[in-house]
Design a protein around this motif. Structure first.
Motif, PDB file in Angstrom:
ATOM      1  N   GLU A 133     -13.331   1.281 -70.937  1.00 56.66           N
ATOM      2  CA  GLU A 133     -12.573   1.930 -69.818  1.00 56.66           C
ATOM      3  C   GLU A 133     -12.228   0.359 -69.165  1.00 56.66           C
ATOM      4  OE1 GLU A 133     -14.119   5.364 -68.264  1.00 56.66           O
ATOM      5  OE2 GLU A 133     -13.399   4.668 -66.256  1.00 56.66           O
ATOM      6  N   ARG A 134     -13.010  -0.470 -69.265  1.00 59.38           N
ATOM      7  CA  ARG A 134     -12.606  -1.900 -68.525  1.00 59.38           C
ATOM      8  C   ARG A 134     -11.435  -2.488 -69.426  1.00 59.38           C
ATOM      9  NH1 ARG A 134     -18.012  -2.926 -66.437  1.00 59.38           N
ATOM     10  NH2 ARG A 134     -18.563  -3.762 -68.829  1.00 59.38           N
ATOM     11  N   ARG A 162      -8.087  -0.707 -68.294  1.00 59.77           N
ATOM     12  CA  ARG A 162      -7.694  -1.214 -66.985  1.00 59.77           C
ATOM     13  C   ARG A 162      -6.920  -2.544 -67.135  1.00 59.77           C
ATOM     14  NH1 ARG A 162     -12.301   1.189 -65.007  1.00 59.77           N
ATOM     15  NH2 ARG A 162     -11.958   2.781 -63.524  1.00 59.77           N
ATOM     16  N   GLU A 163      -7.475  -3.584 -67.950  1.00 51.41           N
ATOM     17  CA  GLU A 163      -7.224  -4.880 -67.591  1.00 51.41           C
ATOM     18  C   GLU A 163      -5.998  -4.811 -68.704  1.00 51.41           C
ATOM     19  OE1 GLU A 163      -8.344  -7.072 -65.646  1.00 51.41           O
ATOM     20  OE2 GLU A 163      -9.835  -5.274 -65.176  1.00 51.41           O
ATOM     21  N   ARG A 222      -3.451  -4.345 -66.233  1.00 47.47           N
ATOM     22  CA  ARG A 222      -3.323  -5.428 -64.969  1.00 47.47           C
ATOM     23  C   ARG A 222      -3.572  -6.870 -65.177  1.00 47.47           C
ATOM     24  NH1 ARG A 222      -7.160  -1.929 -60.658  1.00 47.47           N
ATOM     25  NH2 ARG A 222      -5.094  -0.703 -59.806  1.00 47.47           N
ATOM     26  N   MET A 273      -0.428   3.868 -58.911  1.00 48.19           N
ATOM     27  CA  MET A 273      -1.534   3.192 -59.403  1.00 48.19           C
ATOM     28  C   MET A 273      -1.979   2.058 -58.433  1.00 48.19           C
ATOM     29  SD  MET A 273      -0.836   2.783 -63.653  1.00 48.19           S
ATOM     30  CE  MET A 273       0.940   2.695 -63.365  1.00 48.19           C
ATOM     31  N   PRO A 301      -4.694   4.400 -69.886  1.00 47.02           N
ATOM     32  CA  PRO A 301      -5.123   3.150 -69.087  1.00 47.02           C
ATOM     33  C   PRO A 301      -4.187   3.423 -67.665  1.00 47.02           C
ATOM     34  CG  PRO A 301      -4.391   2.381 -71.138  1.00 47.02           C
ATOM     35  CD  PRO A 301      -4.078   3.740 -71.224  1.00 47.02           C
ATOM     36  N   ILE A 305      -6.318   6.363 -65.737  1.00 49.37           N
ATOM     37  CA  ILE A 305      -7.534   5.804 -65.253  1.00 49.37           C
ATOM     38  C   ILE A 305      -7.136   5.025 -63.937  1.00 49.37           C
ATOM     39  CG2 ILE A 305      -9.282   3.805 -65.395  1.00 49.37           C
ATOM     40  CD1 ILE A 305      -9.246   4.335 -68.563  1.00 49.37           C
ATOM     41  N   LEU A 306      -6.165   4.312 -64.049  1.00 47.18           N
ATOM     42  CA  LEU A 306      -5.853   3.350 -62.625  1.00 47.18           C
ATOM     43  C   LEU A 306      -5.468   4.200 -61.729  1.00 47.18           C
ATOM     44  CD1 LEU A 306      -3.847   0.606 -64.415  1.00 47.18           C
ATOM     45  CD2 LEU A 306      -6.237   0.265 -63.404  1.00 47.18           C
ATOM     46  N   ASP A 346      -8.518   5.619 -60.015  1.00 46.72           N
ATOM     47  CA  ASP A 346      -9.119   4.590 -59.365  1.00 46.72           C
ATOM     48  C   ASP A 346      -8.679   4.765 -57.903  1.00 46.72           C
ATOM     49  OD1 ASP A 346     -10.476   3.715 -61.268  1.00 46.72           O
ATOM     50  OD2 ASP A 346      -9.282   1.864 -61.819  1.00 46.72           O
TER      51      ASP A 346
END
Lengths: 348, 225
Positions: free
Chosen positions: A156-157, A160-161, A164, B18, B64, B67-68, B71
């Protein structure tokens, strides 16, 4: 005289039709379970016994590869992560190794060589490769770098990255590539002949084509380049729906692509146009596990007919459950051995 | 457009784009300006998650991005949830959700949880690596109507069939609707094991859950309400 398993694979990957269909469907995990062993217990067997069992299963139940080497999930354990072995099925990572990419600075990938299961894998390969005696390809490899990075850092990390902070992800991937080499270099040096990658996190079920192109594909290419520098053939599997990224696959440098049942295989063959051999495309659970042998055979016959002279290797669409009936594996390999492919209509 | 509707739109956009900080900022404005937190969640945060789910189905967004988005939604919820009144809203349909034993991949399960919560369900999260019997026992204990089972691995799918076998063995199969999903799962597999439904993704799971329970789209309850 009929071709050896190695010759069959060599033929299909060089664009020549072999004297029967190649198959890599292997009963190892199923037979190990039927013998009452967990995978953990299997990997703990004395190396000579482990190698002899691996060889006997390929000889008696089919499959043109001998599987050697070290499991990428266990590499996380080797570096201090929490890995859980199971009564059935493969081990998996309970908790990622790191919570911050900066923690990688303190980890030496070479530490993997001190790990019990790594040493078992190397010692087993020393017995297994001579047993194959040049008549089998010996396959090594594990998770693709992007997926392996998710095991180290948490999937999951990583995802995300991947949106980002791509620079941080690339640092993680660079480390993971070094770890990959540390895990496999020794067994390759012993005589492995095929380098394999499975990169499920790079699937279209997970990430966009753009993320695949930016973060997974460059490391597939890097890894396959490394395999090829050591003289290995290469094979890639990505789980799930990869229809939108088939056109990028040749850039990875793989010789063989194993596809899931969600892929339109005729369309994939048109796009790949002989640059990459195709395999798989059958549902490993809905068909190979749950259907009767005749239905399993029909599923493969339909694919062979649909491909109409494209170089094809009989593979499962993804991992076969340990509870798969042996008779279904037998029928697949019997079909491969009984089928003489027509001359290929494209170069392999 | 009224000021309250503007804030709802801004919250929805923040989730879709996001933007955690914006979701938090607009949620604080909702509170500071005295608007109803429940409506802000329903018409703002949950609406944004719903739109993200649509983009996911159209393959504009992938895991992804979802998920964002979630968040951002949770960032807003942290502000708005404490402001909710506990009365006045109907009881939500309840589901237990988990990843079947042998598998620790829980991203898909988490997304389904997020989307179904945003769609008005109360979720009891059993986590990952959950034995089949635990699904049944917790569903009974929680008086749930739905059992949601996920896996990413072909090697663990048999555990889903085991849940249904246990329900049948205990004579309580009809008490629960069972939905299965995850990368390797197919509609054919779901039919073979006797599940009530299969969804290809988290967005579809919400609609399917509502259909199975006979809920109309208009009956949606907001997340956290």
């Amino acid at each position: 005289m009929s071709m050896t398993p190695k010759e069959v694979i060599d033929a299909v990957t060089s664009g020549r039709a072999p004297d029967r269909l190649p198959t890599t469907v292997n009963a190892q995990s199923v037979v190990v379970r039927q013998k009452g062993l967990t995978l953990e217990q299997f990997w703990q067997l004395p190396p000579k016994e482990q190698a002899e069992l691996t060889y006997a299963i390929a000889r008696d139940h089919g499959g043109d590869y001998l599987h050697a080497g070290f499991n990428g999930t266990l590499a996380v354990g080797a570096l201090g992560g929490k890995v859980k072995f199971r009564e059935h099925g493969s081990p998996d990572v309970l908790e990622p190794l790191i919570t911050s990419i900066s923690e990688l600075d303190k980890i030496d990938p070479a530490r993997v060589r001190d790990y019990y299961y790594y040493q078992q894998a190397v010692e087993t390969a020393k017995y297994l490769i001579p047993l194959g005696n040049g008549t089998y390809h010996v396959i090594v490899g594990s998770w693709g770098i992007y997926t392996q990075a998710g095991l180290l850092y948490g999937a999951e990390r990583l995802l995300r990255e991947s949106i980002r902070d791509k620079a941080a992800v690339r640092a993680l991937l660079d480390f993971t590539f070094e770890l990959f080499k540390a895990c496999h270099e020794e067994v390759i040096g012993l005589g492995a002949t095929i380098g394999s990658l499975a990169d499920p996190s790079a699937s279209g079920d997970m990430v966009s084509k753009r993320v695949f192109e930016e973060l997974s594909l460059p490391y597939l290419k890097k890894t396959f380049d490394w395999f090829k520098s050591k003289g290995l053939l290469t094979t890639l599997h990505i789980c799930g729906d990869i229809n939108d990224r088939i056109d990028l696959i040749p850039e990875s440098g793989t010789d063989i692509l194993s596809v899931d049942y969600k892929v339109d295989i005729r369309r994939a063959a048109e796009i790949l146009n002989g640059r990459v051999v195709i395999g798989g495309n059958v549902d490993p659970v809905g068909v190979i596990l749950m259907e009767d042998p005749a239905t399993v055979r029909k599923a493969y016959q339909d694919i062979i007919a649909a491909l109409d002279g494209y170089p094809y290797i009989v593979m499962a669409g993804c991992g076969i459950p340990q509870s798969t009936p042996l008779e279904n594996i037998r029928i697949i390999n019997d079909l491969a051995h009984a089928t003489v492919p027509s001359p290929y209509k494209v170069a392999g | 457009m009224s000021r309250e509707a503007e804030l709802h739109k801004a919250l929805s956009d923040a989730v879709l784009e996001m933007e955690e900080d914006r979701a938090e900022e607009y949620s604080r404005l909702v509170v500071a300006e005295g608007y109803d937190a429940y409506q802000a969640i329903d018409r703002g945060l949950a609406d944004g998650m719903d739109r993200a789910g649509q983009l996911f189905e159209e393959q504009e967004y992938f895991v992804p991005e979802l998920i964002l988005c979630s968040d951002a939604m949770y960032k807003g919820l942290d502000v708005l949830k404490p402001q909710l009144r506990t009365d006045g809203h109907a009881r939500k349909p309840k589901a237990v959700i988990g990843v079947i034993e042998g598998d620790t991949h829980d991203i898909g399960k988490n997304l389904v949880k997020i989307m179904t919560e945003a769609g008005g369900f109360e979720l009891v999260d059993l986590g990952r690596d959950v034995p089949p019997l635990d699904f049944v026992e917790r569903a009974k204990a929680e008086d749930a109507e739905l059992i949601l089972i996920s896996t990413l691995m072909t090697t663990t799918m048999n555990g889903m069939a085991e849940v249904i076998r246990i329900l049948n063995e205990q004579g309580i199969r009809r008490r629960f609707k069972v939905m299965v999903g995850g990368g390797p799962v197919s509609a054919g597999f779901a039919r073979k094991i006797g599940a009530d439904g299969y969804s290809r993704n988290a967005a579809e799971a919400v609609r399917l859950a509502k259909t199975l329970l006979g809920l109309e789209p208009g009956e949606r309850e907001a997340v956290g309400g």
